[in-house]
Write an enzyme that holds these catalytic residues in place. Structure first.
Site, PDB file in Angstrom:
ATOM      1  N   LYS A 132       0.868  -1.190   0.000  1.00  0.00           N
ATOM      2  CA  LYS A 132       0.000   0.000   0.000  1.00  0.00           C
ATOM      3  C   LYS A 132       0.896   1.228   0.000  1.00  0.00           C
ATOM      4  O   LYS A 132       2.009   1.191   0.505  1.00  0.00           O
ATOM      5  CB  LYS A 132      -0.880   0.015   1.256  1.00  0.00           C
ATOM      6  CG  LYS A 132      -2.096   0.916   1.129  1.00  0.00           C
ATOM      7  CD  LYS A 132      -3.253   0.172   0.477  1.00  0.00           C
ATOM      8  CE  LYS A 132      -4.388   1.080   0.105  1.00  0.00           C
ATOM      9  NZ  LYS A 132      -5.559   0.301  -0.331  1.00  0.00           N
ATOM     10  N   ASP A 162      -6.926   4.174  -4.737  1.00  0.00           N
ATOM     11  CA  ASP A 162      -7.642   4.052  -3.459  1.00  0.00           C
ATOM     12  C   ASP A 162      -8.273   5.436  -3.246  1.00  0.00           C
ATOM     13  O   ASP A 162      -8.476   6.168  -4.240  1.00  0.00           O
ATOM     14  CB  ASP A 162      -6.684   3.663  -2.322  1.00  0.00           C
ATOM     15  CG  ASP A 162      -7.423   3.230  -1.048  1.00  0.00           C
ATOM     16  OD1 ASP A 162      -7.906   2.099  -0.982  1.00  0.00           O
ATOM     17  OD2 ASP A 162      -7.547   4.057  -0.107  1.00  0.00           O
TER      18      ASP A 162
HETATM   19  P1  NDP Z   1     -12.903   7.703  -3.300  1.00  0.00           P
HETATM   20  O1  NDP Z   1     -11.833   8.695  -3.149  1.00  0.00           O
HETATM   21  O2  NDP Z   1     -13.479   7.455  -4.643  1.00  0.00           O
HETATM   22  O3  NDP Z   1     -14.086   8.001  -2.274  1.00  0.00           O
HETATM   23  C1  NDP Z   1     -13.891   8.000  -0.878  1.00  0.00           C
HETATM   24  C2  NDP Z   1     -15.116   8.484  -0.166  1.00  0.00           C
HETATM   25  O4  NDP Z   1     -14.978   8.421   1.251  1.00  0.00           O
HETATM   26  C3  NDP Z   1     -15.385   9.915  -0.446  1.00  0.00           C
HETATM   27  O5  NDP Z   1     -16.728  10.183  -0.304  1.00  0.00           O
HETATM   28  C4  NDP Z   1     -14.517  10.550   0.646  1.00  0.00           C
HETATM   29  O6  NDP Z   1     -14.653  11.893   0.884  1.00  0.00           O
HETATM   30  C5  NDP Z   1     -14.926   9.731   1.827  1.00  0.00           C
HETATM   31  N1  NDP Z   1     -13.921   9.806   2.880  1.00  0.00           N
HETATM   32  C6  NDP Z   1     -12.618   9.457   2.816  1.00  0.00           C
HETATM   33  N2  NDP Z   1     -11.979   9.684   3.966  1.00  0.00           N
HETATM   34  C7  NDP Z   1     -12.898  10.207   4.791  1.00  0.00           C
HETATM   35  C8  NDP Z   1     -12.851  10.642   6.128  1.00  0.00           C
HETATM   36  N3  NDP Z   1     -11.701  10.608   6.850  1.00  0.00           N
HETATM   37  N4  NDP Z   1     -14.008  11.089   6.677  1.00  0.00           N
HETATM   38  C9  NDP Z   1     -15.150  11.094   5.963  1.00  0.00           C
HETATM   39  N5  NDP Z   1     -15.243  10.701   4.691  1.00  0.00           N
HETATM   40  C10 NDP Z   1     -14.135  10.271   4.105  1.00  0.00           C
HETATM   41  O7  NDP Z   1     -12.330   6.347  -2.697  1.00  0.00           O
HETATM   42  P2  NDP Z   1     -12.815   4.870  -2.921  1.00  0.00           P
HETATM   43  O8  NDP Z   1     -14.267   4.798  -3.197  1.00  0.00           O
HETATM   44  O9  NDP Z   1     -11.872   4.240  -3.870  1.00  0.00           O
HETATM   45  O10 NDP Z   1     -12.514   4.216  -1.489  1.00  0.00           O
HETATM   46  C11 NDP Z   1     -13.487   4.111  -0.459  1.00  0.00           C
HETATM   47  C12 NDP Z   1     -13.104   3.010   0.496  1.00  0.00           C
HETATM   48  O11 NDP Z   1     -13.032   1.765  -0.205  1.00  0.00           O
HETATM   49  C13 NDP Z   1     -11.751   3.176   1.174  1.00  0.00           C
HETATM   50  O12 NDP Z   1     -11.811   2.598   2.468  1.00  0.00           O
HETATM   51  C14 NDP Z   1     -10.826   2.327   0.305  1.00  0.00           C
HETATM   52  O13 NDP Z   1      -9.683   1.907   0.999  1.00  0.00           O
HETATM   53  C15 NDP Z   1     -11.761   1.177   0.004  1.00  0.00           C
HETATM   54  N6  NDP Z   1     -11.421   0.354  -1.148  1.00  0.00           N
HETATM   55  C16 NDP Z   1     -11.233   0.899  -2.389  1.00  0.00           C
HETATM   56  C17 NDP Z   1     -10.969   0.098  -3.472  1.00  0.00           C
HETATM   57  C18 NDP Z   1     -10.872   0.640  -4.859  1.00  0.00           C
HETATM   58  O14 NDP Z   1     -10.718  -0.162  -5.765  1.00  0.00           O
HETATM   59  N7  NDP Z   1     -10.964   1.922  -5.081  1.00  0.00           N
HETATM   60  C19 NDP Z   1     -10.817  -1.343  -3.309  1.00  0.00           C
HETATM   61  C20 NDP Z   1     -11.093  -1.839  -1.987  1.00  0.00           C
HETATM   62  C21 NDP Z   1     -11.364  -0.988  -0.965  1.00  0.00           C
HETATM   63  P3  NDP Z   1     -13.201  12.647   1.083  1.00  0.00           P
HETATM   64  O15 NDP Z   1     -12.623  12.801  -0.270  1.00  0.00           O
HETATM   65  O16 NDP Z   1     -13.487  13.880   1.795  1.00  0.00           O
HETATM   66  O17 NDP Z   1     -12.341  11.779   1.907  1.00  0.00           O
HETATM   67  O1  2IT Z   2      -7.956  -1.597  -0.917  1.00  0.00           O
HETATM   68  C1  2IT Z   2      -7.865  -2.109  -2.048  1.00  0.00           C
HETATM   69  O2  2IT Z   2      -7.991  -3.321  -2.225  1.00  0.00           O
HETATM   70  C2  2IT Z   2      -7.611  -1.221  -3.187  1.00  0.00           C
HETATM   71  N1  2IT Z   2      -7.563  -0.005  -3.007  1.00  0.00           N
HETATM   72  C3  2IT Z   2      -7.387  -1.796  -4.553  1.00  0.00           C
HETATM   73  C4  2IT Z   2      -5.972  -2.232  -4.743  1.00  0.00           C
HETATM   74  C5  2IT Z   2      -5.608  -2.676  -6.135  1.00  0.00           C
HETATM   75  O3  2IT Z   2      -4.424  -2.984  -6.304  1.00  0.00           O
HETATM   76  O4  2IT Z   2      -6.457  -2.718  -7.027  1.00  0.00           O
END
Ligand code: NDP
Ligand code: 2IT
Length: 446
Positions: A126, A166
């Site tokens: 990560k 992420d």
């Molecule tokens: P995005 O940046 O697309 O969206 C994140 C969302 O969460 C936004 O609405 C963001 O608002 C909010 N957020 C983040 N941090 C905070 C905080 N501290 N307090 C309140 N709101 C918050 O990210 P993703 O959709 O990609 O990721 C969302 C979650 O899914 C994370 O936990 C990530 O680790 C997990 N994830 C993502 C994967 C992927 O493929 N993208 C795969 C597996 C898991 P703000 O911008 O203000 O933070």
């Molecule tokens: O938390 C996660 O699994 C991710 N943000 C995706 C990682 C990846 O390599 O696609």
């Protein structure tokens, strides 16, 4: 047993002082794995768990860049290469002001077990930065990404370490990062996943995490002869994962009534579907980090500063960030009759919330199992890059379905208790651990 776990945790805390989130993630795993290795002493004798909590390598670097006014800015950059026992390091990059070593170590540690669960050959890593994308211009984002990659490029590679997105890192950022890597190395390789379709990306990668989360919940519901059809669903977040989850849950006949941002949540009693889902993408693209405009646009209620878990729903899909659903939220969901909680984010439920779900014996899945669809399709992107070929959406979606089912089956295999109740936390941790641990044993002192 409790004493053994406490002793182990004391040592982890002493060696990684102040890293709260990392301690939290390790504790959840240790509580399951320490009893398991008691019964399987080969892992204890070789100190596999002790080795697994120490990253193989941590890179920390300076990221200098210039904003649009010409002012110099400096951020911290990180890449944690946690474990390469079963494949190249693989995991996302997070750009968010809350990023610390602790956050990235918790995410990297989770990633090792998650990637193992996917059935694909990927180690765990990560990285990211405390850079805040909020309000930054496109040019500023580009310059930041280029500077970030100007150091990162020497540590990664398609057979070494393959980052992805992420929080705060989506298709646009992957583009800028990839462009810079290509310039520096003079190589067009699958060094990043989440790339655009025209330049080596996989179809379905943007949808994969949210879709996978819904497929996993579908599998959980099926154990009770139930489904998404006709269910009311609360989703948190409004980013990539939330968007995918809303899309698929709606397609399966559920009504999604909430999405949320750092500013609060919106409650849409008619359900978020059609053009409203497209509007989520627009909202995210503004880089303003607010969800309130949705309420104005569609004339629904906005609850400033609140979380969606106070609404009465059948299914909850937390898709925003870590520790966004606490004990009080969990109790409220249970009191309101929730039957299924599928984590889309990484570690969104606090340990106290998980305890409440477990006590109520509802269907609850930890992120490392239910959000693994994202990294799984990243793994499929790596395969397509190696073959210099691209599969159709249908092909990728079919594979994603199978992978999520396999992960579910693995959780059931290792997590079912004598009364037939499935502890998905236990199942996911043991299933993820065994594969990595056996590889480490086979590879000697690694
Ligand atoms: P995005 O940046 O697309 O969206 C994140 C969302 O969460 C936004 O609405 C963001 O608002 C909010 N957020 C983040 N941090 C905070 C905080 N501290 N307090 C309140 N709101 C918050 O990210 P993703 O959709 O990609 O990721 C969302 C979650 O899914 C994370 O936990 C990530 O680790 C997990 N994830 C993502 C994967 C992927 O493929 N993208 C795969 C597996 C898991 P703000 O911008 O203000 O933070
Ligand atoms: O938390 C996660 O699994 C991710 N943000 C995706 C990682 C990846 O390599 O696609």
């Amino acid at each position: 047993m409790t004493e053994k776990i406490n002793k182990f945790m004391e040592s982890v805390i002493a060696q990684n002082p102040g890293e709260k989130e990392f301690h939290q993630a390790v504790k959840e795993v240790a509580e399951v794995i320490i009893p398991f290795i008691e019964e399987n002493p080969k892992y204890a004798d070789a100190k596999i768990l002790e080795r697994m909590v120490e990253p193989e390598r941590t890179v920390m670097f300076r990221v200098p860049w210039q904003d649009d006014k010409g002012e110099f800015r400096i951020n911290k950059g990180y890449r944690i290469e946690f474990n390469s026992a079963i494949g190249p390091y693989k995991g996302g990059l997070r750009f968010h002001p809350s990023v610390t070593l602790s956050i990235l170590k918790f995410l990297g540690f989770e990633q090792v077990l998650k990637n193992s669960l996917t059935t694909l050959p990927m180690g765990g890593g990560k990285g990211g930065s405390d850079f805040n994308p909020k309000g930054k211009s496109d040019n500023e984002i580009m310059r930041f990404c280029q500077s970030f990659m100007s150091e990162l490029f020497r540590h990664i590679g398609p057979d070494t370490d393959v980052p992805a997105g992420d929080i705060g890192v989506g298709g646009r950022e992957i583009g800028y990062l990839f462009g810079q890597y290509k310039r520096l190395r003079n190589e067009f390789t699958g060094v990043l996943t989440g790339k655009g379709r025209e330049w080596g990306g996989s179809l379905m990668r943007p949808q994969a995490t949210g879709f996978g989360n819904v497929y996993f919940s579908q599998n959980m519901l099926a154990t009770k002869n139930d489904s998404f059809k006709g269910k009311t669903v609360a989703v948190s977040g409004f980013g990539n994962v939330a968007w995918g989850a809303v899309t698929k849950a709606t397609e399966l006949g559920a009504k999604v009534v909430t999405i949320s941002g750092p500013d609060g949540y919106v409650y849409d009693p008619d359900g978020i579907s059609g053009e409203k889902i497209d509007y989520m993408l627009e909202l995210r693209a503004t880089n303003n980090d607010v969800v309130a405009p949705y309420a104005e646009e569609f004339g629904v209620e906005f609850f400033p500063g609140k979380r969606p878990w106070e609404q009465k729903v059948d299914i909850a899909l937390p898709c925003a960030t870590q520790n966004e659903l606490n004990a009080e939220n969990a109790q409220k969901l249970i009191d309101n009759g929730v039957i299924c909680v599928g984590e889309g984010a990484n570690m969104p439920c606090t340990p106290e919330a998980v305890e409440i779900f477990h006590k109520a014996k509802i269907l609850y899945s930890p992120g490392k199992a239910s959000n693994a669809g994202g990294v799984a399709v990243s793994g499929l992107e790596m395969s397509q890059n190696s073959m210099r070929y691209g599969w159709s959406s249908e092909d990728v979606d079919k594979k994603l379905h199978l992978i999520m089912k396999d992960i579910h089956d693995a959780c059931v295999k290792y997590g079912t208790d004598e009364n037939g109740w499935v502890d998905y936390v236990k199942g996911a941790n043991i299933a993820g651990f065994v594969k990595v641990a056996d590889a480490m044993l086979a590879q000697g002192l690694v």
